[in-house]
Design an enzyme around this catalytic site. Structure first.
Site, PDB file in Angstrom:
ATOM      1  CB  SER A   1     -65.727  23.038   3.942  1.00 51.82           C
ATOM      2  OG  SER A   1     -65.160  21.940   3.305  1.00 51.82           O
TER       3      SER A   1
ATOM      4  CG  HIS B   1     -65.895  17.798  10.210  1.00 49.52           C
ATOM      5  ND1 HIS B   1     -64.761  18.023  10.935  1.00 49.52           N
ATOM      6  CD2 HIS B   1     -66.436  19.019   9.981  1.00 49.52           C
ATOM      7  CE1 HIS B   1     -64.619  19.321  11.134  1.00 49.52           C
ATOM      8  NE2 HIS B   1     -65.623  19.951  10.558  1.00 49.52           N
TER       9      HIS B   1
ATOM     10  CG  HIS C   1     -63.340  15.340   0.747  1.00 50.01           C
ATOM     11  ND1 HIS C   1     -63.866  15.497   2.011  1.00 50.01           N
ATOM     12  CD2 HIS C   1     -63.679  16.448   0.046  1.00 50.01           C
ATOM     13  CE1 HIS C   1     -64.510  16.659   2.055  1.00 50.01           C
ATOM     14  NE2 HIS C   1     -64.408  17.253   0.888  1.00 50.01           N
TER      15      HIS C   1
ATOM     16  CE1 TYR D   1     -59.378  15.432   2.673  1.00 52.32           C
ATOM     17  CE2 TYR D   1     -60.190  16.523   0.696  1.00 52.32           C
ATOM     18  CZ  TYR D   1     -60.198  16.358   2.069  1.00 52.32           C
ATOM     19  OH  TYR D   1     -61.039  17.114   2.830  1.00 52.32           O
ATOM     20  CD  GLU D   2     -62.537  12.104   4.104  1.00 53.08           C
ATOM     21  OE1 GLU D   2     -62.786  11.708   5.254  1.00 53.08           O
ATOM     22  OE2 GLU D   2     -63.422  12.477   3.304  1.00 53.08           O
TER      23      GLU D   2
ATOM     24  CB  ALA E   1     -64.933  25.761   0.733  1.00 56.07           C
TER      25      ALA E   1
ATOM     26  CG  MET F   1     -58.753  19.273  -2.742  1.00 59.08           C
ATOM     27  SD  MET F   1     -57.932  19.143  -1.156  1.00 59.08           S
ATOM     28  CE  MET F   1     -56.750  20.502  -1.266  1.00 59.08           C
ATOM     29  CB  SER F   2     -65.260  17.965  -3.170  1.00 58.73           C
ATOM     30  OG  SER F   2     -65.711  19.292  -3.302  1.00 58.73           O
TER      31      SER F   2
ATOM     32  CG  ASN G   1     -58.002  29.663  -0.622  1.00 54.13           C
ATOM     33  OD1 ASN G   1     -57.315  29.487  -1.620  1.00 54.13           O
ATOM     34  ND2 ASN G   1     -58.758  28.708  -0.106  1.00 54.13           N
TER      35      ASN G   1
ATOM     36  CG  HIS H   1     -57.693  30.427   9.460  1.00 49.91           C
ATOM     37  ND1 HIS H   1     -58.134  29.614   8.435  1.00 49.91           N
ATOM     38  CD2 HIS H   1     -58.169  29.885  10.592  1.00 49.91           C
ATOM     39  CE1 HIS H   1     -58.827  28.622   8.941  1.00 49.91           C
ATOM     40  NE2 HIS H   1     -58.874  28.765  10.248  1.00 49.91           N
TER      41      HIS H   1
END
Ligand code: ADE
Length: 315
Positions: A38, A71, A95, A97-98, A125, A231-232, A255, A289
């Site tokens: 990302s 995307h 991913h 989670y998709e 990220a 998550m990847s 973050n 953000h």
């Protein structure tokens, strides 16, 4: 189902044949595959503009369909650096989670193997767990915690695909030490060690997502030895190592995951909290953000320069 489909080798071969048929001969055997996380798609700009070939994922047989609108993803081929090293970039990834199976999450990695890449550079990220990490820092991964995999959600579950690798692949040295050494040398060579942003070595914890971690989960991951969480990446790394592809991976800290215990076990303190103290508590550790986006943009440029330098030194 999380089983690798039995015809994974045939499907990946079909896709590799299709991709090759779309490429001029000079680009048909990329040496390196680069997975752009990302905000890191700008790596495409490091490719020489001439002879660049972009294939939309949606046009490639057997590729997973992206569920994130806007995307869609591109498989980009070109050359990089003074030696014109042929590379393949995966801009956008599938991913877990998709809702994709582990088989699909790692499908592009297998296609890259069949295109005969010897090295894969994976970027992402991630949330920073190590207290010494700041937003915008870059982490060269030296190990991982495959939380999903330890309990059976694993890309190599199911009949082993002998064409790719062995039943029980070792992962004790998955993150190539020579490539990590070259990374730190390149960082210095570019003078990036003279600036505020730091390059760390750290451990990545793979979580299924899509929700972010609770405070308690962040503390747990830290206690387990993780420096960053995301998550990847880990499924791709495992499938690449299974197939003997050398890997290097980077996290961009976007973050700081919240480790603060918050209200845990302190009733009196909560009782006495003023409204403003309550708000301060809720906002603490939550990344702004805009700051995150800005940090990401600047850091992405440094990461691009770093990858380019590593490749120039390597080939
Ligand atoms: N990706 C970016 N930040 C993350 C976080 N805090 N947890 C998991 N994945 C992330």
């Amino acid at each position: 189902d999380n089983l690798a489909a039995p015809n994974a080798y045939a499907r990946a071969s079909e896709t590799a044949d299709y991709v090759r048929s779309k490429l001029p001969e000079a680009l048909q055997k990329p040496k390196v595959a680069i997975v752009c996380g990302s905000g890191l798609g700008g790596l495409v700009d490091t490719i020489d503009a001439e002879h660049k070939v972009e294939l939309a994922y949606s046009t490639i047989p057997n590729f997973p369909r992206s569920t994130v609108q806007g995307h869609a993803g591109n498989f980009v081929f070109g050359t990089i650096g003074p030696q014109k090293t042929p590379v393949a970039l995966l801009v956008g990834r599938a991913h877990f989670y998709e809702g994709h199976t582990m088989d699909l999450v790692t499908f592009a990695t297998r296609v890259c193997k069949l295109l005969e890449v010897d090295t894969m550079i994976v970027t992402n990220a991630a949330g920073g767990l190590n207290e010494n990490y700041e937003v915008g820092d870059i982490v060269c991964l030296n190990d991982h915690l495959n939380l999903a995999g330890l309990v059976g959600v694993h890309p190599l579950r199911g009949p082993n695909i002998d064409e790719f690798g062995v039943r029980f692949p070792p992962l004790s040295d998955a993150y190539d030490l020579d490539l990590r050494r070259r990374t730190h040398q390149a960082w210095k060579k570019l003078g990036l060690d003279q600036q505020k942003r730091k390059l760390h070595e750290g451990v990545y914890a793979f979580v299924g997502g899509p929700s972010y971690e609770t405070r308690a989960e962040c503390r747990m991951l830290r206690i387990l030895g993780a420096d960053v969480v995301g998550m990847s990446t880990v499924p791709e790394i495992i499938v690449a190592r299974h197939a003997g592809v050398r890997v290097l991976a980077f996290s961009l800290v976007t973050n700081k995951a919240v480790l603060d215990a918050g209200s845990r076990g302190n009733d009196q303190a909560i009782h006495a909290m003023s409204k403003s103290e309550l708000e301060e508590h809720l906002n603490k550790g939550k990344a702004n953000h805009q700051e995150v986006l800005d940090a990401g943009r600047e850091a992405a440029k440094d990461m691009q320069a770093l990858v380019k330098q590593i490749l120039s030194d390597l080939y």
